[in-house]
Design a protein around this motif. Structure first.
Motif, PDB file in Angstrom:
ATOM      1  N   GLY A 179      -7.310  12.984 -18.374  1.00 24.26           N
ATOM      2  CA  GLY A 179      -8.734  13.145 -18.660  1.00 24.26           C
ATOM      3  C   GLY A 179      -9.531  13.627 -17.470  1.00 24.26           C
ATOM      4  N   ALA A 180      -8.852  14.246 -16.478  1.00 24.03           N
ATOM      5  CA  ALA A 180      -9.569  14.723 -15.293  1.00 24.03           C
ATOM      6  C   ALA A 180      -8.803  15.900 -14.678  1.00 24.03           C
ATOM      7  CB  ALA A 180      -9.742  13.596 -14.278  1.00 24.03           C
ATOM      8  N   PHE A 181      -9.491  16.647 -13.826  1.00 19.06           N
ATOM      9  CA  PHE A 181      -8.885  17.805 -13.169  1.00 19.06           C
ATOM     10  C   PHE A 181      -9.227  17.797 -11.678  1.00 19.06           C
ATOM     11  CE2 PHE A 181      -9.379  19.257 -17.547  1.00 19.06           C
ATOM     12  CZ  PHE A 181      -8.153  19.837 -17.800  1.00 19.06           C
ATOM     13  N   TYR A 182      -8.201  18.154 -10.880  1.00 14.73           N
ATOM     14  CA  TYR A 182      -8.471  18.485  -9.491  1.00 14.73           C
ATOM     15  C   TYR A 182      -8.895  19.965  -9.442  1.00 14.73           C
ATOM     16  CZ  TYR A 182      -5.768  14.305  -8.128  1.00 14.73           C
ATOM     17  OH  TYR A 182      -5.291  13.026  -7.965  1.00 14.73           O
ATOM     18  N   LEU A 207     -13.535  27.462 -16.292  1.00 14.09           N
ATOM     19  CA  LEU A 207     -13.112  27.731 -14.915  1.00 14.09           C
ATOM     20  C   LEU A 207     -12.526  29.128 -14.752  1.00 14.09           C
ATOM     21  CD1 LEU A 207     -11.482  24.289 -13.968  1.00 14.09           C
ATOM     22  CD2 LEU A 207     -13.766  25.141 -13.396  1.00 14.09           C
ATOM     23  N   ALA A 208     -12.129  29.765 -15.863  1.00 15.91           N
ATOM     24  CA  ALA A 208     -11.595  31.126 -15.801  1.00 15.91           C
ATOM     25  C   ALA A 208     -12.704  32.174 -15.851  1.00 15.91           C
ATOM     26  CB  ALA A 208     -10.602  31.356 -16.932  1.00 15.91           C
ATOM     27  N   GLU A 209     -13.945  31.759 -16.072  1.00 20.86           N
ATOM     28  CA  GLU A 209     -15.056  32.706 -16.104  1.00 20.86           C
ATOM     29  C   GLU A 209     -15.398  33.176 -14.697  1.00 20.86           C
ATOM     30  OE1 GLU A 209     -18.292  30.746 -18.019  1.00 20.86           O
ATOM     31  OE2 GLU A 209     -17.257  30.534 -19.949  1.00 20.86           O
ATOM     32  N   ALA A 210     -15.999  34.393 -14.615  1.00 20.10           N
ATOM     33  CA  ALA A 210     -16.295  34.988 -13.311  1.00 20.10           C
ATOM     34  C   ALA A 210     -17.220  34.110 -12.479  1.00 20.10           C
ATOM     35  CB  ALA A 210     -16.925  36.374 -13.510  1.00 20.10           C
ATOM     36  N   ALA A 211     -18.225  33.498 -13.114  1.00 19.59           N
ATOM     37  CA  ALA A 211     -19.177  32.671 -12.363  1.00 19.59           C
ATOM     38  C   ALA A 211     -18.487  31.494 -11.693  1.00 19.59           C
ATOM     39  CB  ALA A 211     -20.277  32.177 -13.298  1.00 19.59           C
ATOM     40  N   PHE A 212     -17.447  30.966 -12.337  1.00 17.95           N
ATOM     41  CA  PHE A 212     -16.718  29.840 -11.759  1.00 17.95           C
ATOM     42  C   PHE A 212     -15.651  30.314 -10.773  1.00 17.95           C
ATOM     43  CE2 PHE A 212     -18.566  28.001 -15.535  1.00 17.95           C
ATOM     44  CZ  PHE A 212     -18.882  26.702 -15.171  1.00 17.95           C
ATOM     45  N   ARG A 213     -14.989  31.439 -11.102  1.00 14.92           N
ATOM     46  CA  ARG A 213     -13.920  31.933 -10.223  1.00 14.92           C
ATOM     47  C   ARG A 213     -14.441  32.255  -8.833  1.00 14.92           C
ATOM     48  NH1 ARG A 213     -12.749  35.789 -14.274  1.00 14.92           N
ATOM     49  NH2 ARG A 213     -13.059  37.425 -12.702  1.00 14.92           N
ATOM     50  N   ALA A 214     -15.745  32.537  -8.712  1.00  6.09           N
ATOM     51  CA  ALA A 214     -16.304  32.845  -7.399  1.00  6.09           C
ATOM     52  C   ALA A 214     -16.239  31.651  -6.461  1.00  6.09           C
ATOM     53  CB  ALA A 214     -17.758  33.303  -7.550  1.00  6.09           C
ATOM     54  N   HIS A 215     -16.019  30.440  -7.014  1.00  9.94           N
ATOM     55  CA  HIS A 215     -16.071  29.245  -6.173  1.00  9.94           C
ATOM     56  C   HIS A 215     -14.735  28.523  -6.041  1.00  9.94           C
ATOM     57  CE1 HIS A 215     -20.391  29.612  -6.097  1.00  9.94           C
ATOM     58  NE2 HIS A 215     -20.431  29.623  -7.419  1.00  9.94           N
ATOM     59  N   LEU A 216     -13.730  28.879  -6.820  1.00  6.00           N
ATOM     60  CA  LEU A 216     -12.479  28.124  -6.754  1.00  6.00           C
ATOM     61  C   LEU A 216     -11.286  29.053  -6.792  1.00  6.00           C
ATOM     62  CD1 LEU A 216     -11.083  27.366 -10.021  1.00  6.00           C
ATOM     63  CD2 LEU A 216     -13.556  27.197 -10.135  1.00  6.00           C
ATOM     64  N   THR A 217     -10.168  28.530  -6.352  1.00  4.85           N
ATOM     65  CA  THR A 217      -8.921  29.304  -6.392  1.00  4.85           C
ATOM     66  C   THR A 217      -7.955  28.787  -7.449  1.00  4.85           C
ATOM     67  OG1 THR A 217      -7.919  27.898  -4.696  1.00  4.85           O
ATOM     68  CG2 THR A 217      -9.095  29.855  -3.939  1.00  4.85           C
ATOM     69  N   GLY A 218      -8.074  27.530  -7.843  1.00 10.01           N
ATOM     70  CA  GLY A 218      -7.182  26.990  -8.854  1.00 10.01           C
ATOM     71  C   GLY A 218      -7.546  25.559  -9.196  1.00 10.01           C
ATOM     72  N   PHE A 219      -6.845  25.020 -10.193  1.00  6.34           N
ATOM     73  CA  PHE A 219      -7.076  23.634 -10.619  1.00  6.34           C
ATOM     74  C   PHE A 219      -5.802  23.130 -11.283  1.00  6.34           C
ATOM     75  CE2 PHE A 219      -8.082  26.332 -14.164  1.00  6.34           C
ATOM     76  CZ  PHE A 219      -7.599  25.671 -15.270  1.00  6.34           C
ATOM     77  N   GLN A 220      -5.709  21.826 -11.446  1.00  2.00           N
ATOM     78  CA  GLN A 220      -4.588  21.223 -12.146  1.00  2.00           C
ATOM     79  C   GLN A 220      -4.967  19.802 -12.570  1.00  2.00           C
ATOM     80  OE1 GLN A 220      -1.626  21.451  -8.950  1.00  2.00           O
ATOM     81  NE2 GLN A 220      -1.580  19.197  -8.869  1.00  2.00           N
ATOM     82  N   PRO A 221      -4.256  19.250 -13.582  1.00  4.09           N
ATOM     83  CA  PRO A 221      -4.565  17.892 -14.044  1.00  4.09           C
ATOM     84  C   PRO A 221      -4.433  16.877 -12.901  1.00  4.09           C
ATOM     85  CG  PRO A 221      -3.157  18.999 -15.616  1.00  4.09           C
ATOM     86  CD  PRO A 221      -3.210  19.882 -14.412  1.00  4.09           C
ATOM     87  N   ALA A 222      -5.239  15.839 -13.013  1.00  3.73           N
ATOM     88  CA  ALA A 222      -5.292  14.840 -11.937  1.00  3.73           C
ATOM     89  C   ALA A 222      -4.147  13.827 -12.033  1.00  3.73           C
ATOM     90  CB  ALA A 222      -6.633  14.114 -11.980  1.00  3.73           C
ATOM     91  N   HIS A 223      -3.910  13.112 -10.925  1.00  8.37           N
ATOM     92  CA  HIS A 223      -2.948  12.008 -10.877  1.00  8.37           C
ATOM     93  C   HIS A 223      -3.514  10.858 -11.705  1.00  8.37           C
ATOM     94  CE1 HIS A 223      -0.752   8.601  -9.088  1.00  8.37           C
ATOM     95  NE2 HIS A 223       0.203   9.505  -8.835  1.00  8.37           N
ATOM     96  N   PRO A 224      -2.625  10.024 -12.301  1.00  8.42           N
ATOM     97  CA  PRO A 224      -3.111   8.897 -13.108  1.00  8.42           C
ATOM     98  C   PRO A 224      -4.133   8.014 -12.402  1.00  8.42           C
ATOM     99  CG  PRO A 224      -0.773   9.170 -13.448  1.00  8.42           C
ATOM    100  CD  PRO A 224      -1.156  10.139 -12.367  1.00  8.42           C
ATOM    101  N   LYS A 225      -4.014   7.873 -11.109  1.00  9.96           N
ATOM    102  CA  LYS A 225      -4.980   6.997 -10.415  1.00  9.96           C
ATOM    103  C   LYS A 225      -6.383   7.625 -10.374  1.00  9.96           C
ATOM    104  CE  LYS A 225      -4.296   8.476  -5.599  1.00  9.96           C
ATOM    105  NZ  LYS A 225      -3.942   8.004  -4.226  1.00  9.96           N
ATOM    106  N   HIS A 226      -6.475   8.954 -10.650  1.00  6.94           N
ATOM    107  CA  HIS A 226      -7.766   9.650 -10.664  1.00  6.94           C
ATOM    108  C   HIS A 226      -8.193  10.048 -12.079  1.00  6.94           C
ATOM    109  CE1 HIS A 226      -6.968  10.832  -6.222  1.00  6.94           C
ATOM    110  NE2 HIS A 226      -7.778   9.765  -6.285  1.00  6.94           N
ATOM    111  N   GLY A 227      -7.495   9.545 -13.075  1.00  7.19           N
ATOM    112  CA  GLY A 227      -7.886   9.825 -14.457  1.00  7.19           C
ATOM    113  C   GLY A 227      -6.821  10.490 -15.274  1.00  7.19           C
TER     114      GLY A 227
END
Length: 220
Positions: A210-213, A187-207
């Motif tokens: 083992g998951a990321f928002y 997600l830190a690569e340029a190809a991915f950064r063009a589409h997102l602003t940030g991410f963080q681990p998911a809430h337990p109800k969403h994984g």
């Protein structure tokens, strides 16, 4: 006075007798035959041309002739330098991840944000997962989505099951999931950064661990 002999201009007598004209007689037939026999085998003399100068054989003349160096060739004018090629304009690098604003981050941590699309990477190797993730984010952004969920799996470590969710992601030895460790780097690569602003681990109800928002940029 009796006439004497002929006198010269000075009055002296000329004692020389005048030569009587020589009489020629025609040749007889025998003489003609004899003459023809004499001249039969005679060859005319060839008159040699007088040499006006000493003649030198051609081969010797070439050796004696002075060696004249060839005229120097005119130096070729240097070719005009080619105009520099216009450098292809490189597309600007996408901005670095700025992270999520506080309000969005808090709502995600509490599980209060609606997930608009989900990608489950279970069963993918790293190469397949990388391509699938980039394709998923590209299509999601093109649809105008903002909040998506990517499930990586927690790995084999028992600690990963109890990892608390939050706004920060930490690389710790206990987290053995290969894709869970790889996705943040991708997600830190340029190809991915063009589409997102940030991410963080998911809430337990969403994984949970083992998951990321992933928060996408606005549609162009």
């Amino acid at each position: 006075m009796a006439a004497g002999g002929d006198r010269t201009d000075n009055g002296k007598p000329d004692n020389k007798k005048k030569a009587s004209p020589r009489r020629t007689r025609p040749l007889t037939e025998e003489e003609h035959k004899l003459w023809r026999a004499v001249v039969k085998d005679a060859k005319p003399l060839v008159r040699r041309r007088r040499k006006s100068a000493v003649e030198i054989p051609l081969a010797e003349a070439d050796e004696l002739a002075p060696i004249v160096p060839p005229p120097p060739h005119a130096a070729a004018a240097p070719a005009a330098p080619l105009p520099p090629r216009a450098a292809k304009a490189r597309p600007p690098e996408p901005p670095l991840l700025t992270g999520l604003d506080r309000r969005v981050s808090q709502r995600l941590a509490r599980g209060q944000m609606e997930v608009e699309a989900t990608l489950d990477l279970h069963g993918h190797n790293q190469h397949e997962a990388h391509d699938a993730l980039l394709s998923f984010l590209t299509r999601a952004r093109a649809r105008g989505l903002r909040c998506v969920l990517v499930i990586t799996g927690k790995g084999a470590s028992p600690y990963a099951r109890h990892t608390l969710h939050g706004a920060d992601f930490y690389e710790v030895p206990e987290r053995q999931g290969v894709l869970r460790s790889a996705v943040p780097r991708w997600l830190a690569e340029a190809a991915f950064r063009a589409h997102l602003t940030g991410f963080q681990p998911a809430h337990p109800k969403h994984g949970g661990g083992g998951a990321f928002y992933i928060w996408l940029r606005k549609k162009r």
